[in-house]
Design an enzyme around this catalytic site. Structure first.
Site, PDB file in Angstrom:
ATOM      1  N   LYS B  27       0.833  -1.200   0.000  1.00 32.87           N
ATOM      2  CA  LYS B  27       0.000   0.000   0.000  1.00 32.87           C
ATOM      3  C   LYS B  27       0.879   1.266   0.000  1.00 32.87           C
ATOM      4  CE  LYS B  27      -3.644   0.126   2.845  1.00 32.87           C
ATOM      5  NZ  LYS B  27      -5.031   0.494   2.443  1.00 32.87           N
ATOM      6  N   ARG B  97      -3.176   2.919   8.711  1.00 27.52           N
ATOM      7  CA  ARG B  97      -3.487   1.624   8.076  1.00 27.52           C
ATOM      8  C   ARG B  97      -2.236   0.776   7.969  1.00 27.52           C
ATOM      9  NH1 ARG B  97      -6.855   4.740   4.384  1.00 27.52           N
ATOM     10  NH2 ARG B  97      -8.966   3.837   4.264  1.00 27.52           N
ATOM     11  N   GLY B 106      -7.911  -7.393   4.654  1.00 22.94           N
ATOM     12  CA  GLY B 106      -8.741  -7.480   5.854  1.00 22.94           C
ATOM     13  C   GLY B 106      -8.055  -8.162   7.021  1.00 22.94           C
ATOM     14  N   MET B 108      -5.378  -7.154   8.789  1.00 21.10           N
ATOM     15  CA  MET B 108      -4.866  -6.345   9.901  1.00 21.10           C
ATOM     16  C   MET B 108      -5.718  -5.100  10.096  1.00 21.10           C
ATOM     17  SD  MET B 108      -0.869  -6.925   9.635  1.00 21.10           S
ATOM     18  CE  MET B 108      -0.924  -6.294   7.988  1.00 21.10           C
ATOM     19  N   ARG B 351      -3.499  -1.473  -6.280  1.00 21.23           N
ATOM     20  CA  ARG B 351      -2.664  -2.678  -6.172  1.00 21.23           C
ATOM     21  C   ARG B 351      -3.085  -3.618  -7.300  1.00 21.23           C
ATOM     22  NH1 ARG B 351      -5.493  -4.931  -0.610  1.00 21.23           N
ATOM     23  NH2 ARG B 351      -7.606  -4.994  -1.454  1.00 21.23           N
ATOM     24  N   HIS B 467     -16.014  -9.120   1.689  1.00 20.59           N
ATOM     25  CA  HIS B 467     -14.964 -10.010   2.185  1.00 20.59           C
ATOM     26  C   HIS B 467     -15.087 -11.402   1.605  1.00 20.59           C
ATOM     27  CE1 HIS B 467     -13.154 -12.832   5.131  1.00 20.59           C
ATOM     28  NE2 HIS B 467     -12.183 -11.928   5.118  1.00 20.59           N
ATOM     29  N   SER B 777      11.149 -43.846 -13.605  1.00 24.71           N
ATOM     30  CA  SER B 777      10.052 -42.961 -13.259  1.00 24.71           C
ATOM     31  C   SER B 777      10.052 -42.835 -11.739  1.00 24.71           C
ATOM     32  CB  SER B 777       8.731 -43.547 -13.750  1.00 24.71           C
ATOM     33  OG  SER B 777       7.680 -42.685 -13.397  1.00 24.71           O
ATOM     34  N   CYS B 844       6.129 -39.749 -11.626  1.00 27.66           N
ATOM     35  CA  CYS B 844       4.719 -40.096 -11.747  1.00 27.66           C
ATOM     36  C   CYS B 844       4.006 -40.042 -10.410  1.00 27.66           C
ATOM     37  CB  CYS B 844       4.556 -41.471 -12.386  1.00 27.66           C
ATOM     38  SG  CYS B 844       5.275 -42.798 -11.417  1.00 27.66           S
ATOM     39  N   TYR B 864      10.269 -35.519 -18.202  1.00 25.83           N
ATOM     40  CA  TYR B 864       8.826 -35.260 -18.179  1.00 25.83           C
ATOM     41  C   TYR B 864       8.284 -35.377 -16.760  1.00 25.83           C
ATOM     42  CZ  TYR B 864       8.063 -40.315 -17.772  1.00 25.83           C
ATOM     43  OH  TYR B 864       8.055 -41.600 -17.334  1.00 25.83           O
TER      44      TYR B 864
END
Lengths: 887, 887
Positions: B27, B97, B106, B108, B351, B467, B777, B844, B864
Site C-alpha cells: 500500500k 493503516r 482485511g 490487519m 494494487r 470479504h 520414473s 509419476c 517429463y
C-alpha cells in the site's frame, strides 16, 4: 608367449609356490610349497584355476594347447617316478583332485587310482606282489570313477559288492580275496555298461581327461554352489585340478594313511593331534567307516587303539619333524594329510587348519609367545564372528543331567532341540524358528544346509576329523560325532540307545559338544568362562582399535553382562521394555485410555517413580560410563491387547467397558505401524510422555550425583526424527524439564540431547538436524527397513528366497548394506559433522555387533558401535581388525 | 547516517516508489508511486517494515529517533494540507493503516478519523459546516479506536448505539441527528472508562502512537498468522504503517467512496468494474452493510441502482482517465479505492487486483494483444495452481436443478456439500473428508479457516467486493454472496428461503458461483469448456517449456480427457485397477487361491485377454504417444475380502470353504503392507504374473502394429525395485516373453523396460540400477513415505497437526520435500545418467501436477512429469514458469 596352464611339482622342485593360491588353488599351491621346502611329496602337476574360468567362459571347452601341456607334465612325472602311465609292467597311477582358492572341504569330487585297466592291473600286481591289493584298487577305482565321472549312482555297485559278501558269507570288504575282487571288477564293468549303455573307459588318457572334466564340472554342482553362498566365495574364482602320483597306504601293514593337525583344533593346545589307519586308503580316515587310531601317545587312555608312535615309530618321528618344519614355515597351525607306503612317508596336503574359536584364540596367543607371529597378526588370526562360540552359554554344571549316550566331543558348545533326521526337515523347522538337533548316521556334503539350520549335530559314526566334526567346528556349531551308543533308525524315525531308551522324532535332547554327552530333555546353561588367552588377545585388540564399543541394554543385569564383556557404555537403552513390565503396564494403559492431558499426566505420575528406579539401577551399573537412553518409541497400540478375549480380560481387570477398550484399540489401529504414530511423533502430540521420562532420567542422575557422588552424563535420545523442527521442539521441552530438575536438586549435572538417525530423511538432512543434536546414533534396523522399503516383520515370506537366489548378496538386517543403507549412514556422518563439528556419532542397530558392519563403521569414522552384550567382544575384535586392515 | 524509518508522500512528490514494496509494504509503495505520477493522493507518510521488524526484535520497542521522524513528517503533511493535527479550528485528521509486502486483505487493523477529540470536533464542525457529520465521525472513531487499539469488544458500544436507536424509535444509524451522535460520543467514552478503567485518550499524539502500535501488533494476531501460513508469507517480512490525511466520502451527497477493478476480476473482460456509495465512509462499501451501486452504466440492467457515471459524471470521467493511466503504468489489472469529498476525487489505494483464473487468463492474453506485456510476461501472470478453477467441472446444464434462492455470482465454479454455519465446524467436518458449504450472514477474517475447508461459501449479505467474494476468488472457491433470498438463523441452525423452504444443518445444497444460484441437493456436473484465451496462453506456455507433460491414466476415458488437456503420453498406467474390475476380480482371486504355479497360470490365462483388451483401448487413444505401464504393484491380500461377512459371501460365490479362504487371508496378512510382499517382490516369487502382463501388453502392441499400422512403443515399468538384481531377473523374464510375442506376430515392435524409483535404496544405487533400466520414473508418493518413514494412510492422526504447527513446512505428499525426498530424486537423476547416459527420466507421483514440484523437476533436469488428467494444464504452465524463472 602362451599362458602357462599347468604347473609341475616333484622331487624338491616346483614351478609354483604357496603364494599362488589364486592360480593353483590352496591344495596345489601348498603341494608346490611343500615340494620346494624339501618335504616328501609325490610328484604331480596342477591345472590352474584359469583353466576352470576359461572352461566355463568357453562353453565347457578347454584352452588351446592344454592337452599338450598335460602330456608334457605327465611325462615329467613318469620320468621322476620311473613309471609309465598305462604301462603293462610298471604303470603310473594318479589321483585327480580339486583344489579351490578357499578350502571347501568335501565339496568337490576326487578320483583315486586312475590309470588302472585290465592291462595295467597286471603291472601293479607285478610291482606290488599283491594281487588282492591290485584288484581292490581297481574295483575301488571303478566305483569312484563310475560315480564321480560317469554319474552313476553309487548304490548300484555297492549292491553288487554287498551281494558278493553275502554270497561269500563274509562281513567286511577286507574279507574278500583277490579272486572275488577280480570278479567284482568284471561285474562292475558290466553293470556300468548295462546302466549307462557305454563301456567303462579302459584308455588311461581317456580316464584322465574324464576325471579332469569331472572336477571342473563339480565346481558348479549344487553342493558347491550352496557352500560358496554360505561362505561368500565368488563363482568366478574357479577351482584348480591336481593330478598327482598315487601312493598307497593300503599295500599291507607297513602302510598307513592319516590326517593330523599340528595343534589341537578343538582346544588349541600345542599338541600334535591326529588319526591314522594302518593298511588303508586316503579317504578311509575321514569317511568314518573304520574308527581311526591316534598318531601319538601323549593323550593315550586305557582302551585306546595303538598309536602310530608305537606302530610305525620311525615314520612318526619323521612326521613330527615335518610338523615342526610346517609350523615354522607357515607360522600357523596346519591340517595335513599323509600316507605311508611300505614305511615311506609321503605328504599329500597341508593347509591352515580349521579350528574352534577357543583353539583359534589359544593358538594365536601361544604363537605370539613362541615368537612365531606378532600381536597384530594374532589379533587378525581370530575371526570376530567366531568368538560367538566362546560367548554363548554352556551347560550348567550344577544342573541335573540325564546322560543317555556319549560320543566324541567333536565341536564344543551346548545345544538343545528337537530330534530331526533329515537336513531338509531341519531347515524347514528352523524356518519356523524351532530349535532342532540334526541326527544322522553320518553326515555328507548334502547335509550342509541342515547342519546350518540345526542347533547341533549328532552322528552315530565318524571320528574327530569326520565330515560332521570338521564342518561343525567351522560353523561354530556344537557337535557330538561317532556316538556308537545310539542306533539311528531313519525309517521309524527313532534313536535307540545302548541302554534301550527310545527317542522319537521331535523329542528334545541336549548335546554337549565339549564332553560328547547326549542328554534327555533341555538342560539349563550358564555363562561361558573366558580363558586367560582370550583376555590377553582382547587386550591386544583393545590397544589396536580406535572405535569405542558400547552395548544395547535395558536392564541392570544386561548392562552388567556387557560390562563384563568390555562394553564402554550403553549405546541404546530402550525405555519401552520398561513400560511393558507387569507392575507398570496397567499405568501405561491408564495413560493411553485417558481422555485428556490431565488424565495422561495422572497416569504418568504413577510411572515416574518406577522409571526413575530403572535409571538408578542402570546408572549404578554403568558408573562413570556414558548411557544413552532412547525415549518412548513404539506406537501406543502395542501396549493394548488386540484379541476380543484379551480385551474382555483387561476390561474386567481395570473396570473399563470392553466396548470402550475396543473403540480405543480401533482408533489406534494403523495400516503400517512401522511408519505410523510413534517415536517423536508421539511426543509431538503428547509431550507429557517425554516430559515424564526426562524427569525420571534427570532425577535419577541428580540423586546419584547428590547422594552417591556419581558423575553420570545421561545422553537423552529422541527417536524417529525426520525433520529438524520436530527435534527442535522436543529438545526445547526436554531442556526445560531437565534444567528444572537440576535446579530443584541444586547439583551440577550435565546431559546431552541427541537423536536417532533411522529414517532416510534424517540422514539426508543431517546437517540441519545436527544443529539441534549433540549426538547421532544411527538406528540401522529401521533405516534398513525404510531404505529398502522392507518390513522386517513381513519379509519372512520372501527374504530367505532372495538371499538363497542371491538377489540380495546378504540379509541386509544381518550385515549392513554398504551400497545403500551404508551410503546414507556415510552421508549422515559427513553432513552431521559439517553441521556440528565434533558431533558424537554411533550406531545402535543390530549391525553394531556384526564384524563386516563394524569394519564399515570404522571406515566411515563413527566414534562407537553399540551391540547386544554377547556381541561386545566380537565388536571389539572387529574394530581392531578394521584398524589392521587399513594398513 | 541513521536509517530512514519514515517516507513522505504528497502533492506530486514522494520519497518512495512502487518498487519499494519490501520496505514500504504494497500500500505504501503504491501510494508513493501514485503520488509521483501525479494522481490525487491525500498526503501522508509510511513507517517502514523495518520498523516492524525492529519493534519485534527489540521486545516491542521502537528504534531511536522514530518519534522525531514521525513528528517531522506530520509537520510536512500539516503544511501541505493547511491543517494542524489537534488544532481547534482547522484540525488535521488522519487514517492509520497497515500495509504488508504481500496483500493480506482485511487481515490487519485500520483506524480512521484519528485526531478527533472534544476540541478538534469543533474545528471539523467549523470547517465542514456539518455538525452531524462531525459527531458521526467522532463516534465512529471512538468505536474503531476502542476496539482496535484499546482491545474492547465491539459489541459494548454497538449495544449503546442500538439502545439509542430504539429510544429514538429509528432504524438506521443515518436517522440519528447531531445531538444524538454527540450524546453517543459521551456515552461511548463513559463506557470505555467503565470497561477498561481508563479514559479514552483525548491527546491526538497519544491517539496516533496508540494506533501505530496497534497496527504493528496486529502483525502477530491469530488471523494474520493463519493467513500467512496459508499463503506462505514469512513472519520476518513485517508490515508497514501508513498515516494519511483523511478525506471524507460521507460529508454529503456530493461525497462518495468506492472500490473498483480496472477490468472485471471474475471474467477478465476489459470493462471498468466497480461499486460506490454516495455519502459513505471507506469501509462501508466492502463491509456489505449497504448494497453498493455500480460505477458505470456499461452493464446496467433495469432495476439497478444509479451509476456513478450518471450521479457524479465529472468525477467518473476523472476516475476513468486514472484507470487508463494506472493500467498503462502498472501493466496489470488494478484494484483501486477512491473517495470523493465534495466533488473532489482522491485515490486511496491501488494494487494488482486479485482475479479468478478465468480472468487471469483473459487479462494476460488481452494485454499481450494490447501491446502492454510480452507473451512471456503473460505466461507468468497466471499462477499454475489457479488453473485448477478452470479445469474443474461446472454444473451440468442438462441436469435438473431446483433453484431455491439466488445471490451474487461472487466466485465462479460449482460446489455441493452439507450446510454448516461456523468456520470451526466446517474445518472439523472437512478433516473427516466431508464436503461442506459454509453459510454465513457475512464472513469476516475470523472465518478464513472455515472458508478454506469448505467446498463453497454462501453469504446472505455483501456485494461482489465483500470479504466473502474477494477471499473466495483468491482461494478459487465457489462463492454466492449477498443472497438476500435467504434468512440465516444461527441459533436454530437453519436457512429459510423467501419461498419458505427450510434447510437444516447437514442438508446438502449446491452453489453455482457463476450464476449465483443456490440449489437443493447435489446437482451433477460437466467438464469445463476452455476459452480461446486459455488455448492461446497454453500454446505460449508450450513453446516456452522444455519438459514434457504426461498423465497418469488407467482407462481409455481418463487417457482421452488427458489428451484433450494436452498430455503428451501416459507416464503411469496402474494395472492393478484393471484387476479389481467386476469381471476379473474372480479370476484374480482364483489365482491367489491357487496352490501351485499351474493353478496360478490357469487363472492368469483367464485374465490375459481382458488385460490385452485394456491395453488395446489405451494404445488406441494414445496413438503415437508413449505409454508407460506399471506391472502389478499391490500386495495380493488387497484383492481378497477381510471381514468374516465378506469372506462368507465370497465362499458361497466361488464354492471355496470359508475356512480355506480365511486361512489364505491370514497367511497373506502383513504388519506393514506398504513395506511388504508387493511390487517386483511378487514377481520374484510368482514370475507368471508379470509374464502374463507382459504378454498382454506386447500382444496388444503387436496386434495394433500388424492390423492398424500403429507405431506404439510400450514402456514396461517394474515397480518397487530396491536392488538391481531384482530388476535384472525380471527384465530378462520380460524380454523373453516380449520377444516371443513379437516373433509370433512376425512384426517389428520396439519396447522399453524400466523401473520406478520409489525406494530410497533405488535412488541411492541408481547408477547400477540404470544398467538394467532404459527409463526411470520417480514414484514420489512411496518415496516420500519411505524417506520420511511416514505412512500416508496413518499420517492423518498427526500430519495436519504437524502442518498446522509448522513442524513440516508443507504437507510433503502435496508439494515435494526438496531437501529430503527431492535430494534423493536429484541423486537418482545424477546417478542414473552416470550409469546410462541419456536415460529417460520422469516422475509419476502426485507431485507431478503440483507447481512448485514441477519447477523442481525442471531444475533437476527430468524429461517429463506425469500427473492426473485435470492437472495436465497446470503442469504445462508450471513447466513454462520453470523456464522463465531461470532467466
Amino acid at each position: 608367449m602362451a599362458k602357462q596352464h599347468v604347473y609341475f611339482f616333484g622331487d624338491g622342485h616346483a614351478e609354483g609356490n604357496g603364494r599362488m593360491k589364486n592360480l593353483l588353488g590352496g591344495k596345489g599351491a601348498n603341494l608346490a610349497e611343500m615340494t620346494s621346502i624339501g618335504l616328501p611329496v609325490p610328484a604331480g602337476f596342477t591345472l590352474t584355476t584359469e583353466v576352470c574360468t576359461e572352461y566355463y567362459a568357453n562353453d565347457r571347452n578347454y584352452p588351446a594347447g592344454l592337452t599338450e601341456e598335460v602330456q608334457a607334465n605327465l611325462a615329467r612325472v613318469e620320468q621322476l617316478m620311473g613309471k609309465k602311465f598305462g604301462d603293462a609292467s610298471n604303470p603310473l597311477l594318479v589321483s585327480v583332485r580339486s583344489g579351490a582358492r578357499a578350502s571347501m572341504p568335501g565339496m568337490m569330487d576326487t578320483v583315486l587310482n586312475l590309470g588302472l585297466n585290465d592291462t595295467t592291473v597286471q603291472g601293479v600286481i607285478a610291482q606290488s606282489g599283491d594281487e588282492r591289493f591290485a584288484y581292490d584298487s581297481y574295483r575301488r577305482f571303478i566305483q569312484m570313477y563310475s560315480n564321480v565321472v560317469m554319474g552313476m549312482s553309487g548304490e548300484d555297485l555297492e549292491d553288487i559288492l554287498h551281494d558278493m559278501k553275502e554270497k561269500k558269507g563274509v562281513k567286511e570288504d577286507t574279507d574278500l580275496n583277490a579272486a572275488d575282487l577280480k570278479q567284482l571288477v568284471s561285474l562292475f564293468k558290466n553293470k556300468v555298461k548295462a546302466e549307462l549303455g557305454k563301456e567303462f573307459p579302459d584308455d588311461p588318457k581317456k580316464q584322465l581327461w574324464g576325471a579332469i572334466s569331472a572336477v571342473f564340472s563339480s565346481w558348479m554342482n549344487a553342493r558347491a554352489i550352496t557352500y560358496r553362498r554360505l561362505n561368500n566365495i565368488p563363482a568366478e574364482w574357479g577351482t584348480a585340478v591336481n593330478v598327482q602320483s598315487m601312493v598307497f597306504g593300503n599295500m599291507g601293514d607297513d602302510c598307513a594313511t592319516g590326517v593330523a593337525f599340528t595343534r589341537d583344533p578343538s582346544t588349541g593346545e600345542n599338541y600334535f593331534y591326529g588319526e591314522y589307519l594302518v593298511n588303508a586308503q586316503g579317504e578311509d580316515v575321514v569317511a568314518g567307516i573304520r574308527t581311526p587310531q591316534p598318531i601319538n601317545k601323549a593323550k593315550h587312555k586305557p582302551g585306546d587303539l595303538p598309536a602310530m608312535e608305537d606302530v610305525l615309530p620311525e615314520c612318526y618321528a619323521q612326521l613330527a619333524k615335518i610338523r615342526d618344519i610346517l609350523e615354522k614355515h607357515y607360522r600357523d597351525m596346519q591340517d595335513i594329510e599323509f600316507t605311508i607306503e611300505k614305511h615311506k612317508l609321503y605328504m599329500l596336503q597341508t593347509r591352515n587348519g580349521k579350528r574352534t574359536a577357543k583353539a583359534a584364540v589359544r593358538i594365536a596367543v601361544d604363537m605370539v609367545k613362541e615368537g612365531l607371529i606378532s600381536e597384530n597378526e594374532a589379533v587378525l588370526r581370530v575371526a570376530p564372528e567366531q568368538l560367538d562360540q566362546l560367548l554363548h552359554p554352556s551347560l550348567d554344571p550344577a544342573a541335573e543331567k540325564i546322560v543317555v549316550a556319549k560320543g566324541l566331543p567333536a565341536s564344543p558348545g551346548a545345544a538343545s532341540g528337537a530330534i530331526i533326521f533329515t537336513a531338509d526337515e531341519a531347515e524347514a523347522e528352523a524356518k519356523l524358528n524351532r530349535k532342532v538337533i540334526l541326527v544322522r548316521v553320518e553326515t555328507s556334503p548334502e547335509d550342509i544346509h541342515g547342519m546350518h539350520a540345526a542347533q547341533g549335530i549328532l552322528t552315530a559314526r565318524g571320528g574327530m576329523t569326520s565330515h560332521a566334526a570338521v564342518v561343525a567346528r567351522g560353523m561354530g556349531k556344537c557337535c557330538v560325532a561317532g556316538c556308537g551308543d545310539i542306533k539311528v533308525d531313519y525309517r521309524n524315525e527313532t534313536i535307540t540307545t545302548v541302554k534301550g531308551d527310545v527317542f522319537k522324532k521331535g523329542e528334545i535332547i541336549t548335546l554337549d559338544g565339549s564332553t560328547g554327552e547326549v542328554m534327555r530333555g533341555e538342560v539349563p546353561t550358564v555363562q561361558p568362562e573366558l580363558s586367560g588367552e582370550f583376555g590377553e588377545l582382547m587386550v591386544w585388540a583393545d590397544n589396536i582399535r580406535t572405535m569405542k564399543v558400547r552395548t544395547n541394554a535395558d536392564t541392570p543385569n544386561d548392562a552388567q553382562v556387557a560390562r563384563d564383556f568390555g562394553a564402554e557404555g550403553i549405546g541404546l537403552c530402550r525405555t519401552e521394555h520398561m513400560f511393558f513390565e507387569g507392575d507398570r503396564i496397567m499405568a501405561v494403559r491408564e495413560m493411553i485410555l485417558a481422555e485428556d492431558v490431565e488424565g495422561r499426566k495422572k497416569a504418568l505420575e504413577k510411572i515416574l517413580p518406577m522409571q526413575k528406579g530403572d535409571f538408578l539401577g542402570l546408572f549404578r551399573v554403568m558408573k562413570g560410563l556414558p548411557v544413552t537412553i532412547r525415549l518412548l518409541d513404539p506406537p501406543l497400540h502395542e501396549f493394548l491387547p488386540h484379541t476380543d478375549k484379551e480385551i474382555d480380560a483387561l476390561s474386567k481387570d481395570i473396570g473399563v467397558p470392553a466396548a470402550t477398550l475396543k473403540a480405543k484399540v480401533e482408533a489406534l489401529h494403523e495400516f503400517n505401524p512401522m511408519l505410523g504414530h510413534r517415536g517423536c511423533r508421539l511426543a509431538i502430540t503428547y509431550p507429557e510422555i517425554y516430559d515424564m521420562q526426562v524427569q525420571a532420567i534427570m532425577e535419577a542422575a541428580c540423586e546419584l550425583n547428590k547422594n552417591e557422588g556419581y558423575a553420570i552424563i545421561p545422553e537423552i535420545m529422541i527417536p524417529l526424527v525426520s525433520e529438524v523442527r520436530e527435534l527442535a521442539v522436543l529438545r526445547a521441552n526436554a531442556i526445560k524439564v531437565a534444567d528444572a530438575v537440576i535446579a530443584r536438586y541444586g547439583v551440577k549435572v550435565e546431559y546431552l540431547i541427541g537423536t536417532m538417525i533411522e529414517l532416510p530423511r534424517a540422514a539426508l538432512t543431517a546437517d540441519v538436524i545436527a544443529a539441534e543434536a549433540e549426538f547421532f546414533s544411527f538406528g540401522t534396523n529401521d533405516l534398513t527397513q525404510t531404505t529398502y522399503g522392507l518390513s522386517r516383520d513381513d519379509a519372512g515370506k520372501f527374504l530367505p528366497f532372495y538371499v538363497e537366489k542371491d538377489l540380495f548378496p546378504n540379509d541386509p538386517f544381518v550385515a549392513i548394506d554398504q551400497e545403500g543403507v551404508g551410503l546414507l549412514v556415510k552421508m549422515g556422518c559427513e553432513k552431521g559433522r559439517a553441521g556440528r563439528p565434533g558431533i558424537k556419532l554411533g550406531i545402535c542397530g543390530e549391525h553394531g555387533g556384526e564384524p563386516s558392519s563394524v569394519i564399515f563403521c570404522h571406515q566411515i569414522g563413527l566414534d562407537y558401535v553399540s551391540c547386544s552384550p554377547f556381541r561386545v567382544p566380537i565388536a571389539r575384535l572387529a574394530a581392531a581388525h578394521a584398524v589392521l586392515l587399513e594398513k
